[in-house]
Design a protein around this motif. Structure first.
Motif, PDB file in Angstrom:
ATOM      1  N   LEU A   1       0.823  -1.211   0.000  1.00 59.45           N
ATOM      2  CA  LEU A   1       0.000   0.000   0.000  1.00 59.45           C
ATOM      3  C   LEU A   1       0.856   1.259   0.000  1.00 59.45           C
ATOM      4  CD1 LEU A   1      -2.891  -0.980   2.442  1.00 59.45           C
ATOM      5  CD2 LEU A   1      -2.957  -0.825  -0.056  1.00 59.45           C
ATOM      6  N   VAL A   2       1.932   1.255   0.783  1.00 55.50           N
ATOM      7  CA  VAL A   2       2.813   2.431   0.815  1.00 55.50           C
ATOM      8  C   VAL A   2       3.482   2.626  -0.537  1.00 55.50           C
ATOM      9  CG1 VAL A   2       4.962   3.321   1.806  1.00 55.50           C
ATOM     10  CG2 VAL A   2       3.200   2.395   3.299  1.00 55.50           C
ATOM     11  N   ALA A   3       3.938   1.534  -1.156  1.00 60.69           N
ATOM     12  CA  ALA A   3       4.557   1.646  -2.473  1.00 60.69           C
ATOM     13  C   ALA A   3       3.558   2.150  -3.506  1.00 60.69           C
ATOM     14  CB  ALA A   3       5.121   0.288  -2.895  1.00 60.69           C
ATOM     15  N   ALA A   4       2.324   1.657  -3.446  1.00 61.03           N
ATOM     16  CA  ALA A   4       1.293   2.113  -4.386  1.00 61.03           C
ATOM     17  C   ALA A   4       0.972   3.587  -4.172  1.00 61.03           C
ATOM     18  CB  ALA A   4       0.033   1.262  -4.224  1.00 61.03           C
ATOM     19  N   LEU A   5       0.906   4.014  -2.914  1.00 57.81           N
ATOM     20  CA  LEU A   5       0.622   5.418  -2.617  1.00 57.81           C
ATOM     21  C   LEU A   5       1.742   6.309  -3.130  1.00 57.81           C
ATOM     22  CD1 LEU A   5      -1.003   7.659  -1.263  1.00 57.81           C
ATOM     23  CD2 LEU A   5       0.101   7.069   0.912  1.00 57.81           C
ATOM     24  N   ALA A   6       2.987   5.891  -2.921  1.00 55.58           N
ATOM     25  CA  ALA A   6       4.121   6.680  -3.398  1.00 55.58           C
ATOM     26  C   ALA A   6       4.106   6.773  -4.919  1.00 55.58           C
ATOM     27  CB  ALA A   6       5.431   6.053  -2.914  1.00 55.58           C
ATOM     28  N   ARG A   7       3.757   5.685  -5.581  1.00 51.17           N
ATOM     29  CA  ARG A   7       3.708   5.693  -7.045  1.00 51.17           C
ATOM     30  C   ARG A   7       2.581   6.588  -7.544  1.00 51.17           C
ATOM     31  NH1 ARG A   7       5.771   2.464 -11.005  1.00 51.17           N
ATOM     32  NH2 ARG A   7       4.593   2.370 -12.961  1.00 51.17           N
ATOM     33  N   ALA A   8       1.416   6.502  -6.886  1.00 44.48           N
ATOM     34  CA  ALA A   8       0.284   7.340  -7.291  1.00 44.48           C
ATOM     35  C   ALA A   8       0.552   8.821  -7.068  1.00 44.48           C
ATOM     36  CB  ALA A   8      -0.974   6.919  -6.522  1.00 44.48           C
ATOM     37  N   ALA A   9       1.393   9.129  -6.061  1.00 39.96           N
ATOM     38  CA  ALA A   9       1.718  10.525  -5.767  1.00 39.96           C
ATOM     39  C   ALA A   9       2.822  11.058  -6.660  1.00 39.96           C
ATOM     40  CB  ALA A   9       2.130  10.666  -4.308  1.00 39.96           C
ATOM     41  N   GLY A  10       3.312  10.242  -7.579  1.00 41.64           N
ATOM     42  CA  GLY A  10       4.304  10.717  -8.529  1.00 41.64           C
ATOM     43  C   GLY A  10       5.726  10.553  -8.075  1.00 41.64           C
ATOM     44  N   GLY A  11       5.998   9.615  -7.169  1.00 40.45           N
ATOM     45  CA  GLY A  11       7.364   9.400  -6.715  1.00 40.45           C
ATOM     46  C   GLY A  11       8.240   8.879  -7.838  1.00 40.45           C
ATOM     47  N   GLY A  12       9.381   9.495  -8.022  1.00 39.13           N
ATOM     48  CA  GLY A  12      10.317   9.087  -9.065  1.00 39.13           C
ATOM     49  C   GLY A  12      11.572   8.495  -8.470  1.00 39.13           C
ATOM     50  N   THR A  13      12.675   8.719  -9.146  1.00 40.51           N
ATOM     51  CA  THR A  13      13.939   8.153  -8.702  1.00 40.51           C
ATOM     52  C   THR A  13      14.850   9.182  -8.062  1.00 40.51           C
ATOM     53  OG1 THR A  13      14.890   8.517 -10.905  1.00 40.51           O
ATOM     54  CG2 THR A  13      13.870   6.382 -10.479  1.00 40.51           C
ATOM     55  N   GLY A  14      14.436  10.433  -8.030  1.00 37.63           N
ATOM     56  CA  GLY A  14      15.287  11.484  -7.500  1.00 37.63           C
ATOM     57  C   GLY A  14      14.938  11.841  -6.070  1.00 37.63           C
ATOM     58  N   THR A  15      15.313  13.089  -5.690  1.00 39.91           N
ATOM     59  CA  THR A  15      15.059  13.544  -4.325  1.00 39.91           C
ATOM     60  C   THR A  15      13.570  13.602  -4.026  1.00 39.91           C
ATOM     61  OG1 THR A  15      17.080  14.857  -4.424  1.00 39.91           O
ATOM     62  CG2 THR A  15      15.503  15.398  -2.695  1.00 39.91           C
ATOM     63  N   ARG A  16      12.778  14.037  -5.033  1.00 38.67           N
ATOM     64  CA  ARG A  16      11.334  14.083  -4.827  1.00 38.67           C
ATOM     65  C   ARG A  16      10.781  12.693  -4.537  1.00 38.67           C
ATOM     66  NH1 ARG A  16       6.291  15.876  -5.515  1.00 38.67           N
ATOM     67  NH2 ARG A  16       4.850  14.540  -6.673  1.00 38.67           N
ATOM     68  N   GLY A  17      11.286  11.677  -5.277  1.00 39.06           N
ATOM     69  CA  GLY A  17      10.814  10.317  -5.040  1.00 39.06           C
ATOM     70  C   GLY A  17      11.099   9.855  -3.631  1.00 39.06           C
TER      71      GLY A  17
ATOM     72  N   SER B   1      24.604   7.592 -13.667  1.00 34.74           N
ATOM     73  CA  SER B   1      25.782   7.914 -14.470  1.00 34.74           C
ATOM     74  C   SER B   1      26.834   6.816 -14.407  1.00 34.74           C
ATOM     75  CB  SER B   1      26.390   9.240 -13.998  1.00 34.74           C
ATOM     76  OG  SER B   1      26.946   9.106 -12.692  1.00 34.74           O
ATOM     77  N   LEU B   2      26.769   5.966 -13.378  1.00 37.99           N
ATOM     78  CA  LEU B   2      27.704   4.854 -13.251  1.00 37.99           C
ATOM     79  C   LEU B   2      27.173   3.574 -13.889  1.00 37.99           C
ATOM     80  CD1 LEU B   2      28.896   5.395  -9.571  1.00 37.99           C
ATOM     81  CD2 LEU B   2      30.137   5.944 -11.673  1.00 37.99           C
ATOM     82  N   GLY B   3      26.043   3.687 -14.553  1.00 37.50           N
ATOM     83  CA  GLY B   3      25.488   2.540 -15.254  1.00 37.50           C
ATOM     84  C   GLY B   3      24.637   1.623 -14.397  1.00 37.50           C
ATOM     85  N   ILE B   4      24.186   2.087 -13.244  1.00 41.07           N
ATOM     86  CA  ILE B   4      23.358   1.275 -12.350  1.00 41.07           C
ATOM     87  C   ILE B   4      21.899   1.401 -12.769  1.00 41.07           C
ATOM     88  CG2 ILE B   4      22.567   0.986  -9.969  1.00 41.07           C
ATOM     89  CD1 ILE B   4      25.315   2.066  -9.096  1.00 41.07           C
ATOM     90  N   GLY B   5      21.229   0.280 -12.949  1.00 45.03           N
ATOM     91  CA  GLY B   5      19.806   0.304 -13.271  1.00 45.03           C
ATOM     92  C   GLY B   5      18.998   0.739 -12.065  1.00 45.03           C
ATOM     93  N   LEU B   6      18.458   1.948 -12.120  1.00 43.85           N
ATOM     94  CA  LEU B   6      17.846   2.546 -10.938  1.00 43.85           C
ATOM     95  C   LEU B   6      16.634   1.763 -10.448  1.00 43.85           C
ATOM     96  CD1 LEU B   6      18.059   6.368 -11.744  1.00 43.85           C
ATOM     97  CD2 LEU B   6      19.618   4.956 -10.415  1.00 43.85           C
ATOM     98  N   ARG B   7      15.682   1.565 -11.321  1.00 45.16           N
ATOM     99  CA  ARG B   7      14.431   0.950 -10.868  1.00 45.16           C
ATOM    100  C   ARG B   7      14.638  -0.481 -10.397  1.00 45.16           C
ATOM    101  NH1 ARG B   7      10.181   4.122 -11.606  1.00 45.16           N
ATOM    102  NH2 ARG B   7      10.297   5.809 -13.141  1.00 45.16           N
ATOM    103  N   ARG B   8      15.413  -1.248 -11.149  1.00 44.37           N
ATOM    104  CA  ARG B   8      15.639  -2.634 -10.744  1.00 44.37           C
ATOM    105  C   ARG B   8      16.385  -2.706  -9.419  1.00 44.37           C
ATOM    106  NH1 ARG B   8      19.527  -6.104 -10.329  1.00 44.37           N
ATOM    107  NH2 ARG B   8      21.038  -4.573 -11.093  1.00 44.37           N
ATOM    108  N   THR B   9      17.445  -1.886  -9.274  1.00 49.86           N
ATOM    109  CA  THR B   9      18.237  -1.912  -8.043  1.00 49.86           C
ATOM    110  C   THR B   9      17.409  -1.438  -6.853  1.00 49.86           C
ATOM    111  OG1 THR B   9      20.243  -1.489  -9.319  1.00 49.86           O
ATOM    112  CG2 THR B   9      20.359  -1.121  -6.949  1.00 49.86           C
ATOM    113  N   GLN B  10      16.648  -0.367  -7.042  1.00 53.45           N
ATOM    114  CA  GLN B  10      15.806   0.119  -5.957  1.00 53.45           C
ATOM    115  C   GLN B  10      14.761  -0.918  -5.564  1.00 53.45           C
ATOM    116  OE1 GLN B  10      14.438   3.816  -7.697  1.00 53.45           O
ATOM    117  NE2 GLN B  10      15.757   5.016  -6.345  1.00 53.45           N
ATOM    118  N   ALA B  11      14.168  -1.575  -6.558  1.00 53.13           N
ATOM    119  CA  ALA B  11      13.149  -2.586  -6.249  1.00 53.13           C
ATOM    120  C   ALA B  11      13.738  -3.739  -5.456  1.00 53.13           C
ATOM    121  CB  ALA B  11      12.512  -3.083  -7.543  1.00 53.13           C
ATOM    122  N   VAL B  12      14.922  -4.196  -5.867  1.00 49.42           N
ATOM    123  CA  VAL B  12      15.560  -5.321  -5.175  1.00 49.42           C
ATOM    124  C   VAL B  12      15.924  -4.936  -3.741  1.00 49.42           C
ATOM    125  CG1 VAL B  12      17.613  -6.785  -5.106  1.00 49.42           C
ATOM    126  CG2 VAL B  12      16.408  -6.426  -7.266  1.00 49.42           C
ATOM    127  N   LEU B  13      16.549  -3.764  -3.568  1.00 52.16           N
ATOM    128  CA  LEU B  13      17.027  -3.367  -2.246  1.00 52.16           C
ATOM    129  C   LEU B  13      15.872  -3.029  -1.299  1.00 52.16           C
ATOM    130  CD1 LEU B  13      20.125  -1.211  -3.248  1.00 52.16           C
ATOM    131  CD2 LEU B  13      20.133  -3.422  -2.097  1.00 52.16           C
TER     132      LEU B  13
END
Length: 340
Positions: free
Chosen positions: A136-152, A236-248
């Motif tokens: 639910l928290v992940a869905a709420l963050a996604r619905a609120a427009g959370g991205g991969t940066g500071t805003r996310g 910039s170092l070639g790290i896949g953001l979404r996949r790495t964030q999802a796993v961690l």
């Protein structure tokens, strides 16, 4: 700051000493010679005569409790370390995502409201509630427009706070409507963290989860270093953001949910331990990850011993001890951040 890797060779010795301390010290005083006899007999190293009561207390109660405490401390500390790196927030910790509050609601719903018709245990209910809260928290963050940066990162934090408040309110509502006075007392004890009911079967779940958290964090140590400088630096170092964030984040949520389902809500471990280890071993995660896991394990084992001997004849919830240490540390972190 500790330099080099020499300390790592002492890690098994430190962990073994902590487990022995948790086994030798408890509510009832047992001579050290008896403790050593029981452990040697169970390990198959001697044929000494030991009493059944002493063997039960030392092997089945204290040692199993110490092992689960060590696994829980390592898991919660690693979860806090991962979240602090990903969200770039020094106050981030496992309960930021509302997992603890969701686990509490699930446990109360099973034990008090009778959801599951007796087919679900309290631990299973807590696990289901924790996972529900995370989704639910992940869905709420996604619905609120959370991205991969500071805003996310900020959106995830706000979503976690909102989820925690909602599930805490649901827990209070269930207790008020369905719990007797005795049930309410037991639930409040569990909500503050309780290792009294753990036994060896619980280690079959706690040990793999601690190993999973340690392995994933070590495998992504370079990525965690990059995320501390921001998502753009990681990309910039070639790290896949979404996949790495999802796993961690998924790993942090999973190991936290498992430990909450076993031992209840134990706070501040994921907040205090990573900061203390950064001071000792530095910010590089290849060293910080094993140091945090070791310190978390030792911290929770010692906290459990303190909870058992502070008041004679009474066992305190372990969360009380961790909060007495964590709350002042929380204040120091905020003050330190303001000065910076």
């Amino acid at each position: 700051m500790v330099q080099g890797w020499g300390w790592l060779w002492l890690a098994p010795v430190i962990l073994a000493a902590a487990l022995f301390f948790g086994t030798a010290v408890g509510e009832t005083r047992i001579p050290l010679s008896v403790v050593l006899d029981v452990l040697s007999v169970k390990a198959g190293l001697s044929q000494a005569e030991v009493g059944a009561v002493d063997a039960g207390v030392i092997w089945h109660y204290r040692l199993s409790r110490a092992v689960v405490a060590a696994c829980g401390g390592a898991s919660l500390a690693l979860s806090g370390l991962i979240l602090q790196a990903l969200l770039r927030n020094p106050l981030a910790e496992p309960y930021l995502l509302g997992i603890s509050a969701g686990a509490s609601t699930g446990a109360v719903a099973v034990s008090v409201a009778g959801i599951g018709a007796g087919m679900l245990s309290m631990s299973a209910g807590a696990f289901a509630g924790a996972l529900t809260a995370f989704v639910l928290v992940a869905a709420l963050a996604r619905a609120a427009g959370g991205g991969t940066g500071t805003r996310g990162a900020g959106v995830i934090i706000l979503a976690g706070i909102a989820g925690s408040q909602m599930f805490n309110a649901l827990t209070a509502l269930i207790i008020a409507r369905s719990a007797s006075a005795e049930q309410a007392r037991g639930i409040m004890f569990w909500l503050l963290g309780n290792l009294s009911g753990v036994r060896w079967p619980d280690t079959w779940l706690a040990l793999p989860m601690a190993g999973l958290g340690l392995g994933v964090a070590l495998w992504h140590a370079r990525a965690l270093d990059a995320f501390t400088f921001g998502a753009d630096s990681a990309a910039s170092l070639g790290i896949g953001l979404r996949r790495t964030q999802a796993v961690l984040i998924g790993t942090a949520a999973l190991v936290t949910a498992i430990m909450v389902s076993i031992a209840g809500a134990i706070g501040f471990v994921g907040l205090v331990v990573p900061h203390a280890m950064r001071i000792l071993v530095g910010p590089r995660h290849v060293r910080l990850v094993p140091a945090t896991a070791l310190a978390g394990a030792v911290f929770l084992v010692v906290s459990d011993v303190v909870s058992r001997i502070t008041i004679p004849g009474q066992v305190l919830p372990i969360g009380v001890i961790t909060a007495l240490v964590g709350a002042p540390a929380f204040a120091l972190i905020m003050i330190r951040g303001r000065h910076r």
